[in-house]
Design a protein around this motif. Sequence first.
Motif, PDB file in Angstrom:
ATOM      1  N   VAL A  99      28.853 -26.686   4.731  1.00 36.69           N
ATOM      2  CA  VAL A  99      28.215 -25.232   4.516  1.00 36.69           C
ATOM      3  C   VAL A  99      29.321 -24.178   3.932  1.00 36.69           C
ATOM      4  N   ASP A 100      30.681 -24.403   4.373  1.00 35.80           N
ATOM      5  CA  ASP A 100      31.550 -23.409   3.859  1.00 35.80           C
ATOM      6  C   ASP A 100      32.263 -23.832   2.399  1.00 35.80           C
ATOM      7  N   GLY A 101      32.053 -24.874   1.857  1.00 35.57           N
ATOM      8  CA  GLY A 101      32.366 -25.475   0.447  1.00 35.57           C
ATOM      9  C   GLY A 101      33.515 -26.107   0.608  1.00 35.57           C
ATOM     10  N   ASN A 102      34.116 -26.601   1.733  1.00 38.74           N
ATOM     11  CA  ASN A 102      35.398 -27.253   2.059  1.00 38.74           C
ATOM     12  C   ASN A 102      34.701 -28.784   1.650  1.00 38.74           C
ATOM     13  N   THR A 103      35.754 -29.579   0.896  1.00 38.28           N
ATOM     14  CA  THR A 103      35.370 -30.803   0.579  1.00 38.28           C
ATOM     15  C   THR A 103      36.471 -32.010   1.169  1.00 38.28           C
ATOM     16  N   VAL A 104      37.306 -31.644   2.251  1.00 38.11           N
ATOM     17  CA  VAL A 104      38.094 -32.446   2.874  1.00 38.11           C
ATOM     18  C   VAL A 104      37.175 -33.361   3.969  1.00 38.11           C
ATOM     19  N   ASP A 105      37.415 -34.673   3.840  1.00 37.39           N
ATOM     20  CA  ASP A 105      36.806 -35.583   4.750  1.00 37.39           C
ATOM     21  C   ASP A 105      38.103 -36.253   5.460  1.00 37.39           C
ATOM     22  N   MET A 106      37.989 -35.780   6.884  1.00 40.22           N
ATOM     23  CA  MET A 106      39.248 -36.148   7.568  1.00 40.22           C
ATOM     24  C   MET A 106      39.342 -37.751   7.697  1.00 40.22           C
ATOM     25  N   ASP A 107      38.072 -38.454   7.697  1.00 43.55           N
ATOM     26  CA  ASP A 107      38.532 -39.799   7.960  1.00 43.55           C
ATOM     27  C   ASP A 107      39.073 -40.382   6.483  1.00 43.55           C
ATOM     28  N   VAL A 108      38.680 -40.023   5.491  1.00 41.14           N
ATOM     29  CA  VAL A 108      39.260 -40.378   4.011  1.00 41.14           C
ATOM     30  C   VAL A 108      40.581 -39.913   3.982  1.00 41.14           C
TER      31      VAL A 108
END
Length: 136
Positions: free
Chosen positions: A94-103
Amino acid sequence: MMNKLDAALSFHQNVLRIRGQRQELIAANIANADTPNYKARDLDFSAAMKSAMAGAAPNKEAFNTSKTSAKHLDGIPSGIGGNALFRPIIQGSVDGNTVDMDVERNQFADNAIRYEASINMINGQLKKMLAALQGQ
């Protein structure tokens, strides 16, 4: 003698430099996991190595990228010697952040293991050179 030593270790020097830069980018992604509109970045290790081994100067030209689709985002200067690519979005937020912590955790661990393996290879190569110099 020094030119031969430089030549023998230049591959590993480039590997360590690029792995270090990649680790910094991944660490920045992890640090900004909660930053609104932050876009996860990474280096194309293979392309960076090809540029480095082709004799490209260790500056931003060594990491220039090109888009293969009009839908791809442009790379942005990473501040560590080149342009970084935006990591593909796996799951939007929703906030536009594309960080996937698992990746990011997986990439961080993988890159760290490969960095350490490179150091072990350099140590092995130097031990062989030292043994040859000592006549053992």
